[in-house]
Write a protein that holds these residues in place. Sequence first.
Motif, PDB file in Angstrom:
ATOM      1  N   ARG A 115       4.078   9.815  -1.605  1.00 36.61           N
ATOM      2  CA  ARG A 115       3.159   8.827  -2.451  1.00 36.61           C
ATOM      3  C   ARG A 115       3.926   8.549  -3.902  1.00 36.61           C
ATOM      4  N   TRP A 159      -7.581   3.981  -2.155  1.00 36.34           N
ATOM      5  CA  TRP A 159      -6.540   2.898  -2.168  1.00 36.34           C
ATOM      6  C   TRP A 159      -6.267   2.670  -0.614  1.00 36.34           C
ATOM      7  N   GLN A 160      -6.139   3.290   0.117  1.00 40.50           N
ATOM      8  CA  GLN A 160      -5.636   3.122   1.636  1.00 40.50           C
ATOM      9  C   GLN A 160      -7.038   2.358   2.084  1.00 40.50           C
ATOM     10  N   ARG A 161      -8.077   2.635   2.006  1.00 44.00           N
ATOM     11  CA  ARG A 161      -9.393   1.837   2.388  1.00 44.00           C
ATOM     12  C   ARG A 161      -9.645   0.580   1.946  1.00 44.00           C
ATOM     13  N   ALA A 215       0.888  -1.226   0.098  1.00 45.62           N
ATOM     14  CA  ALA A 215       0.149  -0.013  -0.067  1.00 45.62           C
ATOM     15  C   ALA A 215       0.774   1.421  -0.121  1.00 45.62           C
ATOM     16  N   ASP A 216       2.239   1.005  -0.066  1.00 44.19           N
ATOM     17  CA  ASP A 216       3.000   2.370  -0.132  1.00 44.19           C
ATOM     18  C   ASP A 216       4.430   2.037  -0.865  1.00 44.19           C
ATOM     19  N   GLN A 219      -6.809   8.114  -0.756  1.00 44.84           N
ATOM     20  CA  GLN A 219      -7.616   7.611   0.274  1.00 44.84           C
ATOM     21  C   GLN A 219      -8.244   6.468   0.204  1.00 44.84           C
TER      22      GLN A 219
END
Length: 168
Positions: free
Chosen positions: A82, A107-109, A21-22, A105
Motif C-alpha cells: 500500500r 479508497w477501494q470502494r 487505485a494502487d 478499504q
Amino acid sequence: MRDLSDEDYQRAYRYAVTLAADPQSGFDLLHATLAHLLGRMLPEDAGLAYLLRAIRNRFIDGGRRDALLQWSSLDDGTATDRGQVIATDFSPLEDLAVNQDLLAQCWQRLSAVEREVLFLWAVEGFSVDDIAVQTSTPRGTLLARLHRLRKRLQAMDAADWQWAGERA
C-alpha cells in the motif's frame, strides 16, 4: 515537456496512483503514458496539464480495454503493498494499522471518477472550476459529485469506524 520539474512528475505520479487505485498500477500507467508521449511530436507548450490529460486518457482507454477483455490476475493475493502514510498522530501502532486498513478499504470502494475528483479537489487543491476544465466536466456536475461523495464518505466513515471499534 522538457520543462517539467521533479515536482511536476511527482504530481503526475500521484494523479496516476489516484486513478489506478494502487501505487504499482499508477506507476505502470505513468510509465506507459510517458513512453507513448516520447514517441510523438508534442506541441511546444506541452506541460504538466498536457501530461495529466494524457494520463487520464490512457487510464480511460485501459478501462475500455478491460471492459472488453477478461483478465486474470497472476498475483497470489499475498501482496500487501500500500502507499506509505506518514503518521501525524501518536496513536498505538495497532490503531494506526486499523486506520490505514479502513482508509484503504474506503479508497477501494470509490469509483475511478470519485477518486479523481477527490484527489484533484482535496489533495491537489484545485478549484471546482479548474477540475471542470481539466476533466471536461460541467461545473454543476462536479459540485453534485462532490456533494454525493461527501455524503458517501460520511456514511462509510460512521459504519467503518464503528466496525473498527468493535474489533479493538
